[in-house]
Design a protein around this motif. Sequence first.
Motif, PDB file in Angstrom:
ATOM      1  N   PRO A 107       0.759  -1.253  -0.012  1.00 58.54           N
ATOM      2  CA  PRO A 107       0.132   0.177   0.059  1.00 58.54           C
ATOM      3  C   PRO A 107       0.817   1.305   0.126  1.00 58.54           C
ATOM      4  O   PRO A 107       1.877   1.149   0.836  1.00 58.54           O
ATOM      5  N   TYR A 108       0.297   2.510  -0.687  1.00 60.26           N
ATOM      6  CA  TYR A 108       1.192   3.696  -0.866  1.00 60.26           C
ATOM      7  C   TYR A 108       0.092   4.570  -0.416  1.00 60.26           C
ATOM      8  O   TYR A 108      -0.633   4.811  -1.428  1.00 60.26           O
ATOM      9  N   LEU A 109       0.045   5.271   0.604  1.00 59.03           N
ATOM     10  CA  LEU A 109      -0.936   6.223   0.803  1.00 59.03           C
ATOM     11  C   LEU A 109      -0.522   7.677   0.506  1.00 59.03           C
ATOM     12  O   LEU A 109       0.803   8.224   0.524  1.00 59.03           O
ATOM     13  N   PHE A 123      -1.055  11.914   1.066  1.00 57.35           N
ATOM     14  CA  PHE A 123      -1.459  12.726   2.177  1.00 57.35           C
ATOM     15  C   PHE A 123      -1.552  13.963   1.678  1.00 57.35           C
ATOM     16  O   PHE A 123      -0.747  14.341   0.841  1.00 57.35           O
ATOM     17  N   TYR A 179       1.670   5.647  12.686  1.00 51.99           N
ATOM     18  CA  TYR A 179       1.872   4.060  12.435  1.00 51.99           C
ATOM     19  C   TYR A 179       2.981   3.479  12.961  1.00 51.99           C
ATOM     20  O   TYR A 179       3.005   2.299  13.256  1.00 51.99           O
ATOM     21  N   LEU A 212       4.568  -0.257   4.617  1.00 53.43           N
ATOM     22  CA  LEU A 212       3.496   0.609   4.462  1.00 53.43           C
ATOM     23  C   LEU A 212       4.705   1.875   3.676  1.00 53.43           C
ATOM     24  O   LEU A 212       5.336   2.380   4.347  1.00 53.43           O
ATOM     25  N   ALA A 268       4.284   5.934   1.909  1.00 51.73           N
ATOM     26  CA  ALA A 268       3.472   7.134   1.836  1.00 51.73           C
ATOM     27  C   ALA A 268       3.910   8.362   1.305  1.00 51.73           C
ATOM     28  O   ALA A 268       5.622   8.479   1.303  1.00 51.73           O
ATOM     29  N   PRO A 285      -9.194  12.422  -1.304  1.00 50.87           N
ATOM     30  CA  PRO A 285      -9.172  11.127  -0.582  1.00 50.87           C
ATOM     31  C   PRO A 285     -10.293  10.391  -0.650  1.00 50.87           C
ATOM     32  O   PRO A 285     -11.541  11.116  -1.213  1.00 50.87           O
ATOM     33  N   LEU A 343      -6.752  -0.699   4.371  1.00 50.44           N
ATOM     34  CA  LEU A 343      -5.341  -1.497   4.655  1.00 50.44           C
ATOM     35  C   LEU A 343      -6.170  -2.606   5.570  1.00 50.44           C
ATOM     36  O   LEU A 343      -6.953  -2.312   6.380  1.00 50.44           O
ATOM     37  N   ILE A 345      -7.807   7.266   7.008  1.00 48.69           N
ATOM     38  CA  ILE A 345      -7.427   5.962   6.301  1.00 48.69           C
ATOM     39  C   ILE A 345      -8.313   4.783   6.893  1.00 48.69           C
ATOM     40  O   ILE A 345      -8.403   4.626   8.011  1.00 48.69           O
ATOM     41  N   TRP A 382      -8.964   0.951   7.891  1.00 52.74           N
ATOM     42  CA  TRP A 382      -8.254  -0.111   8.359  1.00 52.74           C
ATOM     43  C   TRP A 382      -9.229  -1.416   8.516  1.00 52.74           C
ATOM     44  O   TRP A 382     -10.078  -1.048   9.328  1.00 52.74           O
TER      45      TRP A 382
END
Length: 135
Positions: free
Chosen positions: A7-9, A11, A22, A62, A64, A75, A81, A125, A127
Amino acid sequence: MASRLNPYLAFDGDAREAMEFYHEVLGGALDLGTYGDFGSAEMPDADKIMHATLTTADGFTLMAWDVPERVPFAPGTNVALYLGGEDPRLREYFEKLSVGGTVTLPLEKQMWGDEAGTLVDRFGITWMFNIKQNA
C-alpha cells in the motif's frame, strides 16, 4: 528478485505525522525522505514527504507521500489496509489506530468465527482487521 505489492498512501501535508503514528503503533523501521532530500530544496514543498517507508518485524510494509500542490488530491473510500492473522497484538493495533478516529465495525466475533472490525483512523485511512480464532 520477486515482485512486491505494498500500500502507498497519499496525504495532503501530514504524511510525516501519519507515518510516525503508524510507526508508534506497529513498530519497525521508518524511513522518511522529503522533497528537499531528493534535490528539490527550492520548491515550496521541500519539507514535505516525497517518500516514506515503514517496514515492520511482522513483515508489514507501508509507504506514503505528501501529494504536491500540482497533483490533485482527493481522498476516497475505495481503499482499505487489511491486517489479519492469529497474532493477539492485532487487538492492540486496532485500539491504538482507533484513537482519534472512528470505529465503523467494533472488533468482535463474527458469523464466520473470527474476530473482525473496521475503523477509519484520524488521517482518514480505513483499516480492516480479521483475527483468526483457533478451532
